[in-house]
Write an enzyme that holds these catalytic residues in place. Structure first.
Site, PDB file in Angstrom:
ATOM      1  N   ASP A  28       0.838  -1.194   0.000  1.00 47.48           N
ATOM      2  CA  ASP A  28       0.000   0.000   0.000  1.00 47.48           C
ATOM      3  C   ASP A  28       0.879   1.251   0.000  1.00 47.48           C
ATOM      4  OD1 ASP A  28      -2.463   1.323   0.102  1.00 47.48           O
ATOM      5  OD2 ASP A  28      -2.510   1.339   2.290  1.00 47.48           O
ATOM      6  N   ASP A  72       2.790   5.594  -4.961  1.00 47.12           N
ATOM      7  CA  ASP A  72       2.028   6.798  -4.643  1.00 47.12           C
ATOM      8  C   ASP A  72       2.900   8.006  -4.949  1.00 47.12           C
ATOM      9  OD1 ASP A  72       0.605   8.905  -3.689  1.00 47.12           O
ATOM     10  OD2 ASP A  72       0.260   8.086  -1.680  1.00 47.12           O
ATOM     11  N   GLU A 110      -1.748   6.172  -8.045  1.00 48.64           N
ATOM     12  CA  GLU A 110      -2.694   7.167  -7.549  1.00 48.64           C
ATOM     13  C   GLU A 110      -2.560   8.494  -8.287  1.00 48.64           C
ATOM     14  OE1 GLU A 110      -3.518   9.539  -3.347  1.00 48.64           O
ATOM     15  OE2 GLU A 110      -2.972   7.417  -3.268  1.00 48.64           O
ATOM     16  N   GLY A 123      -7.981   7.932   7.678  1.00 50.15           N
ATOM     17  CA  GLY A 123      -8.233   8.205   9.088  1.00 50.15           C
ATOM     18  C   GLY A 123      -9.721   8.312   9.369  1.00 50.15           C
ATOM     19  N   HIS A 163      -9.879   4.442  -1.278  1.00 47.56           N
ATOM     20  CA  HIS A 163      -9.095   4.639  -0.058  1.00 47.56           C
ATOM     21  C   HIS A 163      -9.917   5.426   0.950  1.00 47.56           C
ATOM     22  CE1 HIS A 163      -4.905   3.487  -1.511  1.00 47.56           C
ATOM     23  NE2 HIS A 163      -5.705   3.277  -2.550  1.00 47.56           N
ATOM     24  N   SER A 176      -7.941   0.496   7.106  1.00 44.26           N
ATOM     25  CA  SER A 176      -6.710   0.479   7.907  1.00 44.26           C
ATOM     26  C   SER A 176      -6.943   1.040   9.306  1.00 44.26           C
ATOM     27  CB  SER A 176      -5.607   1.280   7.195  1.00 44.26           C
ATOM     28  OG  SER A 176      -4.446   1.354   7.985  1.00 44.26           O
TER      29      SER A 176
END
Length: 292
Positions: A82, A104, A134, A181, A208, A232
Site C-alpha cells: 500500500d 504513490d 494514484e 483516518g 481509499h 486500515s
C-alpha cells in the site's frame, strides 16, 4: 493456494458488482484473522502492508506469514504493498513475493507522477505482479503522510483516462472526497466523479479512506465501479482497543495467549463484517473457476 495477482481479481470484482476488502495487516495474528474471515465467507481478500510495517518486521517475515496462511487456504489471497514512494522498496517487495505493488506519486505534478509510475510499471512487468497507482491528493493521514483538506485535489476524469491508458493498472487510486483516518463530520463523497472516472478508465477503482463510511456510501461507490476498498484505521483501533478491553475485564490474567486470542477474534469479526458488506461472500468459487 498460492498468492494471486490482484489484476484479474479486481477485474472480476468490477465486472460482477462487488469489491474486495483490503486490510492493512499489523502482525501474524491479524494476517491469520484476515484469511480465516475470508475462508468462512468463501471470499477473496487482500492483505496489505504499509511501508512502515515492512520496515518494522522485514520483507521475509511478512511474506512468510501471508504464504503460510494462504497456502493452506482455498480462497484467493493477494499480498499488496500500500502507498509507497520508495522505488527500491517497491522492487524489493515484488522480488520477495508480493503479488501487487502500489506507487504513490500523487504529490507530484501529472507528468512527473506518470513518469515515475511508468518506472514502477516496468517493475511490475518484470516480476509479473499487479500494480496500483494514484492520481489526485486524498486528504488525511496514511503511513505518516499528511494531506490537509485544503491541499487535497479531486481527480479529473479526463486526466484519469490518460493516466490509466498509459499504465494498464490493476487498480486506480483517486481522490473522490474520501479521507484517510477517521472522518470529522460527514464525508462528501463525489459519486458522480466516481462514475465518470470509471466510465473513462474502465480500470477497477481502489477506494481509499474506507474507515467510517456508511453502508450506503460503500454500496453506491461499489455500484459505480469501486472494486477494492481499503480499511486500515478501523483495524488499528480494534487491535489496540481489544487488548485494552481484555485487560480491563480481566486485570489479573497475564496469560499472553488469551490476550492474543481476544485480539484475533475481535479483528476477525471486523474483517468478516467488511468482506460481507462489500459483497465478497461466496465470490471465491466463480473467480477460481475462471482463474484457478
Amino acid at each position: 493456494m498460492p498468492l494471486v495477482n490482484m489484476k484479474p481479481l479486481l477485474r472480476h470484482a468490477m465486472d460482477n458488482g462487488y469489491a474486495v476488502a483490503a486490510f492493512n495487516l499489523v502482525d501474524y495474528g491479524t494476517t491469520k484473522a484476515m484469511v480465516a474471515a475470508a475462508e468462512e465467507l468463501n471470499a477473496p481478500v487482500i492483505c496489505q502492508t504499509s511501508a512502515k510495517t515492512i520496515q518494522y518486521w522485514s520483507h521475509r517475515e511478512i511474506v512468510s506469514w501471508v504464504r503460510t496462511v494462504a497456502d493452506d487456504s482455498a480462497v484467493p489471497v493477494v499480498l499488496h504493498l500500500d502507498h509507497c514512494k520508495d522505488l527500491a522498496m517497491i522492487e524489493a517487495c515484488a522480488r520477495e513475493g508480493w503479488t501487487s505493488i502500489m506507487i504513490d506519486a500523487s504529490s507530484m505534478p501529472f507528468d512527473e507522477n506518470l513518469e515515475v509510475s511508468k518506472r514502477v510499471r516496468d517493475i511490475a512487468e518484470k516480476y509479473g505482479v499487479g500494480m496500483e497507482a494514484e492520481l489526485g491528493q486524498i486528504m488525511g493521514v496514511e503511513d505518516d503522510m499528511h494531506v490537509a483538506e485544503e491541499d487535497s485535489v479531486l481527480t479529473d476524469p479526463e486526466d484519469a483516462r490518460v493516466f490509466c491508458d498509459a499504465l494498464d493498472l490493476s487498480a486506480f487510486a483517486c481522490a473522490v472526497g474520501t479521507a484517510h483516518g477517521f472522518y470529522k463530520g460527514e464525508p462528501k463523497v463525489d459519486f458522480d466523479r466516481i462514475e465518470a472516472i470509471n466510465k473513462a478508465t474502465r480500470t477497477p477503482m481502489a477506494l481509499h479512506g474506507g474507515t467510517g463510511l456508511s453502508d450506503d456510501t460503500f454500496a453506491k461507490a461499489i455500484a459505480r465501479g469501486s472494486a477494492k476498498v481499503n480499511i486500515s484505521t478501523n483495524l488499528k483501533h480494534v487491535f489496540v482497543d481489544s487488548f485494552v478491553q481484555y485487560t480491563k475485564d480481566k486485570p489479573g490474567d497475564y496469560e499472553p495467549l488469551r490476550v492474543i486470542d481476544a485480539q484475533y477474534k475481535a479483528c476477525k469479526d471486523l474483517f468478516g463484517g467488511f468482506i460481507e458488506k462489500f459483497g465478497g461472500k461466496d465470490r471465491a468459487p466463480a473467480f477460481m473457476a475462471q482463474h484457478g
